[in-house]
Design a protein around this motif. Sequence first.
Motif, PDB file in Angstrom:
ATOM      1  N   GLU A  20      56.514  43.352  31.100  1.00  0.00           N
ATOM      2  CA  GLU A  20      56.951  42.438  29.974  1.00  0.00           C
ATOM      3  C   GLU A  20      58.052  42.597  29.518  1.00  0.00           C
ATOM      4  OE1 GLU A  20      52.567  42.598  31.251  1.00  0.00           O
ATOM      5  OE2 GLU A  20      54.026  44.322  30.786  1.00  0.00           O
ATOM      6  N   GLU A  21      58.520  43.978  29.052  1.00  0.00           N
ATOM      7  CA  GLU A  21      59.515  44.511  28.759  1.00  0.00           C
ATOM      8  C   GLU A  21      60.796  43.598  29.304  1.00  0.00           C
ATOM      9  OE1 GLU A  21      59.289  48.545  26.169  1.00  0.00           O
ATOM     10  OE2 GLU A  21      58.754  48.388  28.287  1.00  0.00           O
ATOM     11  N   TRP A  22      60.916  43.971  30.560  1.00  0.00           N
ATOM     12  CA  TRP A  22      61.631  43.387  31.743  1.00  0.00           C
ATOM     13  C   TRP A  22      61.973  41.943  31.715  1.00  0.00           C
ATOM     14  CZ3 TRP A  22      60.534  41.908  36.976  1.00  0.00           C
ATOM     15  CH2 TRP A  22      61.443  41.590  37.906  1.00  0.00           C
ATOM     16  N   LEU A  23      60.907  41.174  31.747  1.00  0.00           N
ATOM     17  CA  LEU A  23      60.941  39.664  31.638  1.00  0.00           C
ATOM     18  C   LEU A  23      61.441  39.570  30.297  1.00  0.00           C
ATOM     19  CD1 LEU A  23      60.161  37.057  32.566  1.00  0.00           C
ATOM     20  CD2 LEU A  23      57.818  37.269  31.960  1.00  0.00           C
ATOM     21  N   GLY A  24      61.131  39.931  28.926  1.00  0.00           N
ATOM     22  CA  GLY A  24      61.519  39.562  28.063  1.00  0.00           C
ATOM     23  C   GLY A  24      63.213  39.780  27.867  1.00  0.00           C
ATOM     24  N   ALA A  25      63.499  40.820  28.545  1.00  0.00           N
ATOM     25  CA  ALA A  25      65.140  41.039  28.399  1.00  0.00           C
ATOM     26  C   ALA A  25      65.836  39.893  29.257  1.00  0.00           C
ATOM     27  CB  ALA A  25      65.383  42.356  28.773  1.00  0.00           C
ATOM     28  N   GLY A  26      65.111  39.456  30.488  1.00  0.00           N
ATOM     29  CA  GLY A  26      65.759  38.652  31.234  1.00  0.00           C
ATOM     30  C   GLY A  26      65.798  37.203  30.528  1.00  0.00           C
ATOM     31  N   LEU A  27      64.627  36.743  29.928  1.00  0.00           N
ATOM     32  CA  LEU A  27      64.622  35.745  28.942  1.00  0.00           C
ATOM     33  C   LEU A  27      65.669  35.420  28.001  1.00  0.00           C
ATOM     34  CD1 LEU A  27      60.810  35.317  28.838  1.00  0.00           C
ATOM     35  CD2 LEU A  27      62.344  33.841  30.274  1.00  0.00           C
ATOM     36  N   ILE A  32      66.153  31.313  28.085  1.00  0.00           N
ATOM     37  CA  ILE A  32      64.973  30.589  28.556  1.00  0.00           C
ATOM     38  C   ILE A  32      63.830  30.843  27.486  1.00  0.00           C
ATOM     39  CG2 ILE A  32      63.379  30.006  30.331  1.00  0.00           C
ATOM     40  CD1 ILE A  32      65.624  30.934  32.334  1.00  0.00           C
ATOM     41  N   ARG A  33      63.115  29.827  27.229  1.00  0.00           N
ATOM     42  CA  ARG A  33      61.936  30.175  26.465  1.00  0.00           C
ATOM     43  C   ARG A  33      60.764  29.803  27.020  1.00  0.00           C
ATOM     44  NH1 ARG A  33      63.277  28.894  20.307  1.00  0.00           N
ATOM     45  NH2 ARG A  33      65.466  29.604  20.113  1.00  0.00           N
ATOM     46  N   LEU A  34      59.820  30.450  26.897  1.00  0.00           N
ATOM     47  CA  LEU A  34      58.332  30.197  27.628  1.00  0.00           C
ATOM     48  C   LEU A  34      57.380  30.608  26.130  1.00  0.00           C
ATOM     49  CD1 LEU A  34      58.379  32.459  30.378  1.00  0.00           C
ATOM     50  CD2 LEU A  34      58.778  30.268  30.584  1.00  0.00           C
ATOM     51  N   ALA A  98      66.187  35.150  38.101  1.00  0.00           N
ATOM     52  CA  ALA A  98      66.162  36.118  39.096  1.00  0.00           C
ATOM     53  C   ALA A  98      67.476  36.965  38.870  1.00  0.00           C
ATOM     54  CB  ALA A  98      65.848  35.518  40.566  1.00  0.00           C
ATOM     55  N   GLN A  99      68.458  36.425  38.896  1.00  0.00           N
ATOM     56  CA  GLN A  99      69.866  37.063  38.906  1.00  0.00           C
ATOM     57  C   GLN A  99      69.850  37.948  37.449  1.00  0.00           C
ATOM     58  OE1 GLN A  99      72.564  37.556  40.834  1.00  0.00           O
ATOM     59  NE2 GLN A  99      72.839  39.008  39.578  1.00  0.00           N
ATOM     60  N   ALA A 100      69.282  37.349  36.381  1.00  0.00           N
ATOM     61  CA  ALA A 100      69.319  38.186  35.099  1.00  0.00           C
ATOM     62  C   ALA A 100      68.361  39.381  34.937  1.00  0.00           C
ATOM     63  CB  ALA A 100      68.930  37.107  33.863  1.00  0.00           C
ATOM     64  N   LEU A 101      67.198  39.075  35.858  1.00  0.00           N
ATOM     65  CA  LEU A 101      66.094  40.152  35.905  1.00  0.00           C
ATOM     66  C   LEU A 101      66.708  41.410  36.639  1.00  0.00           C
ATOM     67  CD1 LEU A 101      62.718  38.191  36.258  1.00  0.00           C
ATOM     68  CD2 LEU A 101      63.724  39.577  34.192  1.00  0.00           C
ATOM     69  N   TYR A 102      67.422  40.901  37.871  1.00  0.00           N
ATOM     70  CA  TYR A 102      67.796  42.099  38.817  1.00  0.00           C
ATOM     71  C   TYR A 102      68.902  42.872  37.987  1.00  0.00           C
ATOM     72  CZ  TYR A 102      69.336  44.589  42.944  1.00  0.00           C
ATOM     73  OH  TYR A 102      69.721  45.472  43.892  1.00  0.00           O
ATOM     74  N   ASP A 103      69.974  42.098  37.292  1.00  0.00           N
ATOM     75  CA  ASP A 103      70.838  42.982  36.555  1.00  0.00           C
ATOM     76  C   ASP A 103      70.196  43.668  35.474  1.00  0.00           C
ATOM     77  OD1 ASP A 103      72.820  41.502  37.837  1.00  0.00           O
ATOM     78  OD2 ASP A 103      73.228  39.948  36.529  1.00  0.00           O
ATOM     79  N   ARG A 104      69.135  43.356  34.821  1.00  0.00           N
ATOM     80  CA  ARG A 104      68.632  43.988  33.850  1.00  0.00           C
ATOM     81  C   ARG A 104      68.036  45.252  34.278  1.00  0.00           C
ATOM     82  NH1 ARG A 104      67.778  45.378  28.639  1.00  0.00           N
ATOM     83  NH2 ARG A 104      65.620  46.650  28.381  1.00  0.00           N
ATOM     84  N   HIS A 105      67.349  45.254  35.259  1.00  0.00           N
ATOM     85  CA  HIS A 105      66.967  46.659  36.144  1.00  0.00           C
ATOM     86  C   HIS A 105      67.996  47.790  36.287  1.00  0.00           C
ATOM     87  CE1 HIS A 105      67.724  46.474  40.313  1.00  0.00           C
ATOM     88  NE2 HIS A 105      67.068  47.666  40.387  1.00  0.00           N
TER      89      HIS A 105
END
Length: 230
Positions: A20-27, A32-34, A98-105
Amino acid sequence: MIRGLMFDFSGTLLRIESTEEWLGAGLAATGIRLSDDEFHETAGRLTEYGALPGGSAPRRMPPHLEAVWHERDVSADQHRAAYGGLALAAGLPAPELAQALYDRHMSPAAWRPYPDTEPTLRELRRRGVPVAVVSNIGWDLRPVFREHGLDELVDVYVLSYELGVQKPDLLMFRTACDRLGLPSGEVLMVGDDRTADGGAAVLGCPVHFVDHLPVDRRPHGLTPLLDLLG
């Protein structure tokens, strides 16, 4: 006699943030808003597909990713292809996420040391016991250690993508022992994976396992190592 230690990285010394934290950072990075329901549904799919590196293993594996998944840590390209592919397979609302999430990790902010990581490494340094980090990984984790004040407590890094092999390949453990300047029988391997980290036993290294748990649920997983050293 144990005169040196090898540590795994993820789930042993540090732990990745929650999905959840990972996804929130990527958004946040993509703008992007969900809705709340969309957020929780997306996080659930990412967990099901094991798309968070360092998180839970995939419960669903797309057939076209099976080959790259099994050798995901032997190169940076394969690591990105495996985890980026899993994120896309999970049905992200936009491909750029997907790119933002990979960069975040890969960012230091995404990783948290276990409570006893720094105290244990500092005590090992005080005792003059050299330390290697031996990790199956597709990117340079040294900045994570520097940001968390741990780099000065590590003598050697052996990273799979730099060697082109991954644990339990004996080259990983042999390289670490050689760089520490110690025979394998005197170097303790500490990790959370019975297969990958347990491979060090074939080389003659003693092995100690810890549980891959969230940071707040494992406050003293590493402290017992100091008693093993006497």
